[in-house]
Design an enzyme around this catalytic site. Sequence first.
Site, PDB file in Angstrom:
ATOM      1  N   HIS A  96       5.338  -2.953  -3.193  1.00 35.73           N
ATOM      2  CA  HIS A  96       6.380  -2.017  -2.756  1.00 35.73           C
ATOM      3  C   HIS A  96       6.008  -1.372  -1.415  1.00 35.73           C
ATOM      4  O   HIS A  96       5.856  -0.151  -1.296  1.00 35.73           O
ATOM      5  CB  HIS A  96       6.619  -0.943  -3.818  1.00 35.73           C
ATOM      6  CG  HIS A  96       7.064  -1.479  -5.148  1.00 35.73           C
ATOM      7  ND1 HIS A  96       8.287  -2.076  -5.345  1.00 35.73           N
ATOM      8  CD2 HIS A  96       6.427  -1.539  -6.355  1.00 35.73           C
ATOM      9  CE1 HIS A  96       8.403  -2.457  -6.609  1.00 35.73           C
ATOM     10  NE2 HIS A  96       7.286  -2.151  -7.239  1.00 35.73           N
ATOM     11  N   ASP A 270      10.434   3.329  -6.480  1.00 33.19           N
ATOM     12  CA  ASP A 270       9.360   2.439  -6.018  1.00 33.19           C
ATOM     13  C   ASP A 270       9.624   1.919  -4.613  1.00 33.19           C
ATOM     14  O   ASP A 270       8.692   1.620  -3.873  1.00 33.19           O
ATOM     15  CB  ASP A 270       9.211   1.240  -6.963  1.00 33.19           C
ATOM     16  CG  ASP A 270       8.288   1.534  -8.135  1.00 33.19           C
ATOM     17  OD1 ASP A 270       7.269   2.208  -7.922  1.00 33.19           O
ATOM     18  OD2 ASP A 270       8.589   1.104  -9.257  1.00 33.19           O
TER      19      ASP A 270
END
Length: 372
Positions: A96, A270
Amino acid sequence: MLVGIPKEVKIHEYRVGLMPAGVREVVAHGHKVLVETGAGMGVGVSDADYRAAGADIAFDATEVFGTADMIVKVKEPQVQERAMLRKGQILFTFLHLAPDPDQTRDLVESGAVCIAYETVTSPHGGLPLLAPMSEVAGRMSVQAGAHCLEKAQGGMGMLLGGVPGVEPAKVVILGGGVVGRHAAQMAVGLGAGVTILDRDVNVLQDLWTQFGRSVNTVFSTRDAIERHVLAAHLVIGAVLVPGATTPKLVTSEMVRRMQPGAVVVDVAIDQGGCVETSHPTTHADPIFEVDGVIHYCVANMPGAVPRTANLALNNVTLPFVVALAGKGYRQAMRDDRHLLAGLNVYSGEVTCRQVAESLGYPHKAAEELLGI
């Protein structure tokens, strides 16, 4: 190849890179596995279980990072872990990167081969390594939202499904992908009134086929988002742009106008979150309040149910671990363009276009760097 499994160090992260069954499979293919002591305790797996599967046990993370050819994790490497990565070492985990400039910088400087679960693709156009965790997070989002609606948590004091004679809560889900579908299943099952917004007409048609009149499907526009968010008791952010920072669909001005005690569960956190007032939280301190609206923005939601999540995750990551260990990353990616899509950082270069564009790095095509 020596595959290293360190203990996760993110706050309240109990999952582990490989379960013993996965270790046994890797060992059966002729590789060695080194597991940090205590790595599996959060999912009820002991060092003895790993030894029985054929792994060696390391005293600490330094030994794992210092000797392994490939590191297999669950969550993005924390600062102390990134400092132990070395040039040419394979890192296979969730990353991420788009909303995380510090991690991206450290991975670029490490020279490691960094492959992100969340950008590995499938022949059908999906994200097979992200999907099971999205399923878990989607289902958990409704549980978390229902809990946060309780008065003791700062919510308005509503039961999600209501009772006879009392209307249920209004749940608005932004995004009809994997997270959105599983959130809708849970919310419908609890008797809530559910509205799903998405910009893809085909997705809306599929949702209509799946749920029928149990949910209200709406084409997503700024006007529709504002109208439904302001009427909602629970808003679930389920938006995903693979590899890229999530667009802010709910503005701070909308949040100011939401009902006092309403709840936002931003599963998209995220990748930066789809609500302007969101910021990442942890399981230790999961919620905060902005303008009377409760925000739940835990960045590793599936970590709260590690046994379920770990088994689901290992089911899909194991074949790639075996391929990387058996062929080496170059050949494995030559043979599988979908695995190649997971390469985000390679030898000091950013190879994921969305990450490069989000953080201002020059983009270098993975095919060019690997000579594919």
